[in-house]
Scaffold this active site. Structure first.
Site, short mmCIF file in Angstrom:
data_model
loop_
_atom_site.label_atom_id
_atom_site.label_comp_id
_atom_site.label_asym_id
_atom_site.label_seq_id
_atom_site.Cartn_x
_atom_site.Cartn_y
_atom_site.Cartn_z
N GLU A 49 0.81 -1.22 0.00
CA GLU A 49 0.00 0.00 0.00
C GLU A 49 0.84 1.27 0.00
OE1 GLU A 49 -3.53 0.33 0.15
OE2 GLU A 49 -3.54 -1.78 -0.40
N ASP A 67 -8.94 7.52 -7.10
CA ASP A 67 -9.62 6.25 -7.39
C ASP A 67 -11.14 6.35 -7.21
OD1 ASP A 67 -9.78 6.51 -4.64
OD2 ASP A 67 -9.00 4.51 -4.19
N THR A 72 -8.13 9.13 1.00
CA THR A 72 -7.65 7.87 1.56
C THR A 72 -6.69 8.23 2.69
OG1 THR A 72 -7.84 6.65 -0.52
CG2 THR A 72 -6.30 5.79 1.10
#
Length: 264
Positions: A49, A67, A72
């Site tokens: 990640e 995305d 995030t």
């Protein structure tokens, strides 16, 4: 009688020669919930990640990676669109109800669920997140939601399927990437498809064969997103399966997106 006794001793001796790392199956005292196996699991996921095994630095991470999930943030990439970032901040407000710089953003976070919007958030929210990340209570809040929404459900599924720490890590990685839903593109759907391909150890199957089937079921789901066309994380997991390192014992070496990693 002597021959039978000798054969029996030989069988016991061979059984005792099995390496601890190759012991498969679920053991309540040997899971990825705590201790070094938890640290190993988090480091493996972080290498995929965040391109580092130092997962401790990721609690304060935040950005929009484009995305469609909005912001995030945090150790496993909680998002505004999924709503789990809001859950983290709600937990943080519970732990620190007063003088909490993230509390004013809860209404905007509620409205952001299901979309990529930055409305009511933006740079002031990012700055507030970075500031809050210096507080150990935000780390506590992230770990609480991580355990409740991701790790604990994974361990329940792994117990049902009689999976080792390696299987638990493979389940957890899928849960982090695809979410805990039951549709075909989420963890539940991948697990359901894997069971069509192979029996779980609980059903009398072989753990190696079942984990290979799980990764086979996950592959087309990964390829649905441009960011996951590179299957490095699945290739690393296949390597651990081939090595029969069911207990996730260190040292570990693997490659992720062209980079080399190790844990001693």
């Amino acid at each position: 009688m002597k021959i039978i006794t000798t054969i029996g001793l030989l069988v016991l001796t061979l059984a005792g020669c099995q390496s601890p790392s190759t012991t498969s199956g679920y053991q309540p005292d040997h899971t990825i919930k705590v201790g070094q196996r938890r640290k190993t699991t988090f480091a493996l996921v972080s290498s995929a990640e965040n391109s580092t095994t130092n997962y401790h630095r990721q609690y304060g991470y935040i950005e929009d990676i484009g995305d469609g999930r909005g912001y995030t943030a945090g150790i496993i990439g909680f998002t505004t669109a999924n709503g789990d970032l809001r859950q983290v901040i709600q937990r943080y407000v519970h732990l620190k109800p007063n003088h909490n710089e993230l509390k004013p953003y809860l209404p905007a976070l509620r409205d952001a669920v299901g979309s990529s919007t930055h409305h009511g958030l933006g740079r002031p929210f990012i700055k507030a997140w970075h500031q809050a990340a210096k507080d150990p209570q935000l780390t506590q809040a992230e770990n609480y939601i991580l355990d409740a929404e991701y790790l604990n459900p994974v361990l329940r599924a792994a117990k049902q399927d009689n999976l080792s720490p390696l299987g638990q890590y493979i389940y957890y990685d899928a849960m982090v990437v695809h979410g805990p839903g039951k549709d075909k593109s989420s963890f539940g759907g991948i697990r359901r498809q894997a069971k069509r391909l192979a029996k779980t150890p609980r059903q009398g199957g072989n753990e190696t064969h079942y984990l290979q089937a799980f990764l086979k079921a996950r592959t087309p789901i990964m390829r649905q997103e441009a960011a996951h066309h590179d299957l490095s994380r699945l290739n690393a997991q296949r390597q651990f399966i081939r090595d029969k390192n069911f207990q996730l014992q260190r040292p570990l070496k693997w490659q992720m997106y062209g980079d080399h990693y190790h844990l001693n």
